[in-house]
Design a protein around this motif. Structure first.
Motif, short mmCIF file in Angstrom:
data_model
loop_
_atom_site.label_atom_id
_atom_site.label_comp_id
_atom_site.label_asym_id
_atom_site.label_seq_id
_atom_site.Cartn_x
_atom_site.Cartn_y
_atom_site.Cartn_z
N ALA A 110 -10.92 -5.21 7.52
CA ALA A 110 -10.84 -5.98 8.77
C ALA A 110 -12.22 -6.47 9.16
CB ALA A 110 -10.27 -5.11 9.88
N PRO A 111 -12.27 -7.54 9.93
CA PRO A 111 -13.57 -7.97 10.45
C PRO A 111 -14.05 -6.96 11.49
CG PRO A 111 -11.81 -9.32 11.35
CD PRO A 111 -11.18 -8.41 10.34
N ARG A 112 -15.33 -6.65 11.43
CA ARG A 112 -15.91 -5.77 12.44
C ARG A 112 -16.50 -6.65 13.52
NH1 ARG A 112 -20.79 -1.38 11.98
NH2 ARG A 112 -20.49 -0.57 14.07
N PRO A 113 -15.92 -6.58 14.70
CA PRO A 113 -16.38 -7.48 15.76
C PRO A 113 -17.77 -7.13 16.26
CG PRO A 113 -14.81 -5.91 16.63
CD PRO A 113 -14.87 -5.68 15.14
N GLY A 114 -18.45 -8.13 16.74
CA GLY A 114 -19.78 -7.91 17.31
C GLY A 114 -19.67 -7.47 18.77
N LEU A 115 -20.76 -7.59 19.48
CA LEU A 115 -20.80 -7.15 20.88
C LEU A 115 -19.91 -7.98 21.79
CD1 LEU A 115 -24.63 -6.44 21.18
CD2 LEU A 115 -22.76 -4.79 20.89
N ALA A 116 -19.66 -9.23 21.43
CA ALA A 116 -18.85 -10.11 22.27
C ALA A 116 -17.41 -10.19 21.76
CB ALA A 116 -19.47 -11.50 22.31
N ALA A 117 -16.88 -9.09 21.28
CA ALA A 117 -15.52 -9.08 20.72
C ALA A 117 -14.48 -9.32 21.81
CB ALA A 117 -15.25 -7.74 20.05
N LYS A 118 -13.41 -10.00 21.40
CA LYS A 118 -12.27 -10.23 22.30
C LYS A 118 -11.11 -9.39 21.80
CE LYS A 118 -13.71 -14.86 23.52
NZ LYS A 118 -13.41 -16.28 23.49
N TYR A 119 -10.79 -8.34 22.55
CA TYR A 119 -9.70 -7.43 22.17
C TYR A 119 -8.41 -7.91 22.81
CZ TYR A 119 -13.63 -4.53 20.82
OH TYR A 119 -14.78 -4.07 20.23
N PRO A 120 -7.29 -7.66 22.20
CA PRO A 120 -7.04 -6.86 20.99
C PRO A 120 -7.28 -7.65 19.71
CG PRO A 120 -4.95 -7.59 21.88
CD PRO A 120 -6.03 -8.09 22.82
N ILE A 121 -7.62 -6.93 18.66
CA ILE A 121 -7.82 -7.50 17.33
C ILE A 121 -6.78 -6.86 16.41
CG2 ILE A 121 -9.39 -7.71 15.37
CD1 ILE A 121 -11.70 -7.44 17.46
N HIS A 122 -6.00 -7.68 15.72
CA HIS A 122 -4.93 -7.18 14.85
C HIS A 122 -5.34 -7.30 13.38
CE1 HIS A 122 -2.23 -7.21 18.31
NE2 HIS A 122 -2.70 -8.42 18.59
N PRO A 148 -13.82 -0.96 21.44
CA PRO A 148 -14.82 -0.76 20.39
C PRO A 148 -14.51 0.39 19.44
CG PRO A 148 -15.87 -1.03 22.53
CD PRO A 148 -14.40 -0.93 22.78
N SER A 149 -13.82 1.43 19.91
CA SER A 149 -13.58 2.59 19.05
C SER A 149 -12.15 3.13 19.18
CB SER A 149 -14.58 3.69 19.38
OG SER A 149 -14.49 4.03 20.74
N THR A 150 -11.22 2.29 19.65
CA THR A 150 -9.83 2.73 19.81
C THR A 150 -8.87 1.76 19.12
OG1 THR A 150 -9.71 1.61 21.94
CG2 THR A 150 -10.25 3.97 21.97
N TYR A 151 -7.81 2.34 18.55
CA TYR A 151 -6.84 1.56 17.78
C TYR A 151 -5.43 2.07 18.09
CZ TYR A 151 -11.02 0.64 14.99
OH TYR A 151 -12.27 0.29 14.57
N ASP A 152 -4.47 1.17 18.12
CA ASP A 152 -3.05 1.52 18.13
C ASP A 152 -2.53 1.26 16.73
OD1 ASP A 152 -3.16 2.13 20.82
OD2 ASP A 152 -2.27 0.24 21.48
N VAL A 153 -1.70 2.20 16.23
CA VAL A 153 -1.22 2.11 14.86
C VAL A 153 0.30 2.22 14.84
CG1 VAL A 153 -1.29 3.21 12.59
CG2 VAL A 153 -3.34 3.15 14.00
N THR A 154 0.94 1.31 14.08
CA THR A 154 2.37 1.39 13.80
C THR A 154 2.55 1.23 12.30
OG1 THR A 154 2.70 -0.97 14.16
CG2 THR A 154 3.08 0.48 16.06
#
Length: 156
Positions: A110-122, A148-154
């Motif tokens: 996956a792309p690792r977002p920078g400081l200006a990331a727009k969440y959510p990222i799928h 930055p350090s949390t994910y939802d997984v299905t």
């Protein structure tokens, strides 16, 4: 009074015994095997306690209210694909210790977002195996990075 068994009675008794034993064995073998399923609820992975913050060791939570149901361990490597974006490659294991116990192994990029990331990222990954209740699990793992350090997984 002493009774004697005739050969006809012995054969009848043997036939009845064989019929009862065969029926009991068939009933046991005809019982459906327990079916495994991927976790039905969304699993929440939280790496905020790890200094790397995007991988390493994290907590797995599930349900409402959210309770800890396991741990997640992964090892990631990154490759810079542009000045602003890194691509991360991760292999990991989700270890579930409550309910249906076992581990689920996965790989994802996956792309690792920078400081200006727009969440959510799928992004998606592959289930590479499992143990315990999940030993026959295969398919796709679907990630939604919610911070930055949390994910939802299905799983699908």
């Amino acid at each position: 009074m002493l009774r004697t068994l005739t050969s006809k009675k012995i054969w009848t008794l043997a036939a009845l015994t064989a019929t009862v034993l065969t029926a009991a064995t068939s009933a046991v073998s005809a019982a459906p095997a327990p079916q495994w399923k991927p976790p039905a609820q969304v699993l929440h992975l939280d790496f905020s306690g790890d200094p790397q913050s995007f991988g390493g060791v994290g907590i797995v939570r599930s349900g409402r209210p959210s309770v800890q149901v396991g741990m997640v361990y992964d090892l990631c490597n990154k490759d810079s694909i542009s000045l602003r974006t890194d691509l991360i490659f991760c292999a990991g294991v989700i270890r579930l210790i409550h309910g249906n116990k076992g581990t689920i192994a996965f790989e994802a990029a996956a792309p690792r977002p920078g400081l200006a990331a727009k969440y959510p990222i799928h992004f998606d990954g592959a289930v590479t195996g499992g143990t315990g209740y999940y030993k026959k699990l295969s398919g796709q793992v679907n990630f939604t990075q919610t911070g930055p350090s949390t994910y939802d997984v299905t799983f699908s």
